[in-house]
Design an enzyme around this catalytic site. Sequence first.
Site, PDB file in Angstrom:
ATOM      1  N   ASP A  31      26.557  52.007  46.555  1.00  0.00           N
ATOM      2  CA  ASP A  31      25.204  51.455  46.447  1.00  0.00           C
ATOM      3  C   ASP A  31      25.040  50.107  47.150  1.00  0.00           C
ATOM      4  OD1 ASP A  31      26.841  50.393  44.509  1.00  0.00           O
ATOM      5  OD2 ASP A  31      25.499  50.795  42.825  1.00  0.00           O
ATOM      6  N   HIS A  76      29.880  50.136  33.548  1.00  0.00           N
ATOM      7  CA  HIS A  76      29.007  49.305  32.696  1.00  0.00           C
ATOM      8  C   HIS A  76      29.287  49.501  31.200  1.00  0.00           C
ATOM      9  CE1 HIS A  76      26.775  47.820  36.068  1.00  0.00           C
ATOM     10  NE2 HIS A  76      26.353  49.019  36.421  1.00  0.00           N
ATOM     11  N   ASP A  88      31.688  48.563  43.415  1.00  0.00           N
ATOM     12  CA  ASP A  88      30.296  48.968  43.230  1.00  0.00           C
ATOM     13  C   ASP A  88      29.415  47.739  43.488  1.00  0.00           C
ATOM     14  OD1 ASP A  88      28.559  51.266  41.769  1.00  0.00           O
ATOM     15  OD2 ASP A  88      27.783  49.287  41.212  1.00  0.00           O
ATOM     16  N   HIS A 123      27.177  46.598  41.755  1.00  0.00           N
ATOM     17  CA  HIS A 123      26.850  45.888  40.506  1.00  0.00           C
ATOM     18  C   HIS A 123      28.100  45.445  39.764  1.00  0.00           C
ATOM     19  CE1 HIS A 123      23.464  48.568  41.495  1.00  0.00           C
ATOM     20  NE2 HIS A 123      22.792  47.465  41.256  1.00  0.00           N
TER      21      HIS A 123
HETATM   22 ZN   LIG Z   1      26.062  50.152  40.996  1.00  0.00          ZN
END
Ligand SMILES: [Zn+2]
Length: 335
Positions: free
Chosen positions: A278, A155, A189, A191
């Site tokens: 995740d 991120h 991931d 996200h």
């Molecule tokens: Zn994540």
Amino acid sequence: MIIHKSETLMHAPAFGWDHGKGDTYMDRKERIEVILDALQQNDLDELLVPPREFDMQPIRDVHSPDLVNFIRSSEELEPDQAVYPYVFPYRKDICSPRTNLHEAVYYCFDVGTVMHRGTFPAAKAAVDTALEGATRIREEKQGWAFALCRPPGHHSDRDFYGGLCFFNNAAIAARYLSAQGRTAILDLDFHHGNGTQGIFYYDPEVLYVSIHGDTRRHFPFMTGHPDEIGAGPGEGLTYNLPLPADVDFDRYRSYLDRAFKRIHAFSPQYLVVSMGFDAFYTEILGDAVFQTRDYTLLARELRALDYPLLICLEGGYDLDALGTNVVHFVSGVLE
Ligand SMILES: [Zn+2]
């Protein structure tokens, strides 16, 4: 081999901040501890190697000097002090940070990413593990390396951090590898890796492919759409594949196939995987429903691609599942 450095556990904020109330910090140091325990219980700890210490240049090749200096300045915090961002940047050219730690938010894009005295050594150690893996697959032509990076990285962009991330481990490793040959990043991931996408958006040497929860519903909300394809010399080298809700691994496979096809078309010399755990069915930050056995299947498919493979740990927060899932993933890599 699996690369681990104990300093990655030094980042340990006392609590996090979630929807207006104090809560357990999501990226707990126990994440690494349960992985190490599970590796040991399954006789996989002999794969563990420590990284060497790298200098700061590879980090500076990706992140702005201001961001690097800011994260490094966390070392000056008192032992009981932590930085909880609560103001967001004022988006005007006339705004410039008179940096001190209490003005943190100029460089941060959320309230959930906490910095304290142990943050810089941990973030630097996470980068070292990724760079060690990159060096091994580059110089020693090892088939694969798995870097136990913590804090995660995908991120964080060139000049801001957030989403529990500080330095972008996978991006730094990819930049390092790309000096030797074309490098692709596959971000698995749950996200979207907004930071990695941002770092390479205009870059002709690094392909970024991401499969992630649809950012109309999931963090980080503002990136990860299919019409973001890169720009300038990097046009066509960003490929986003948002997922429908409640996706299981059978359905996920069709997204993987599309990602693999794009990677093959780029014919990279190296593949970096941002590997989150995740998408597991118990994870509260996502709505995918992976089962433990799926991580073995996924790892098998990654190995079958037959590129030198650097895997960087990103998310995965269920401490009751993470160790087992990593062991199943590693067993698939080893097949
Ligand atoms: Zn994540």
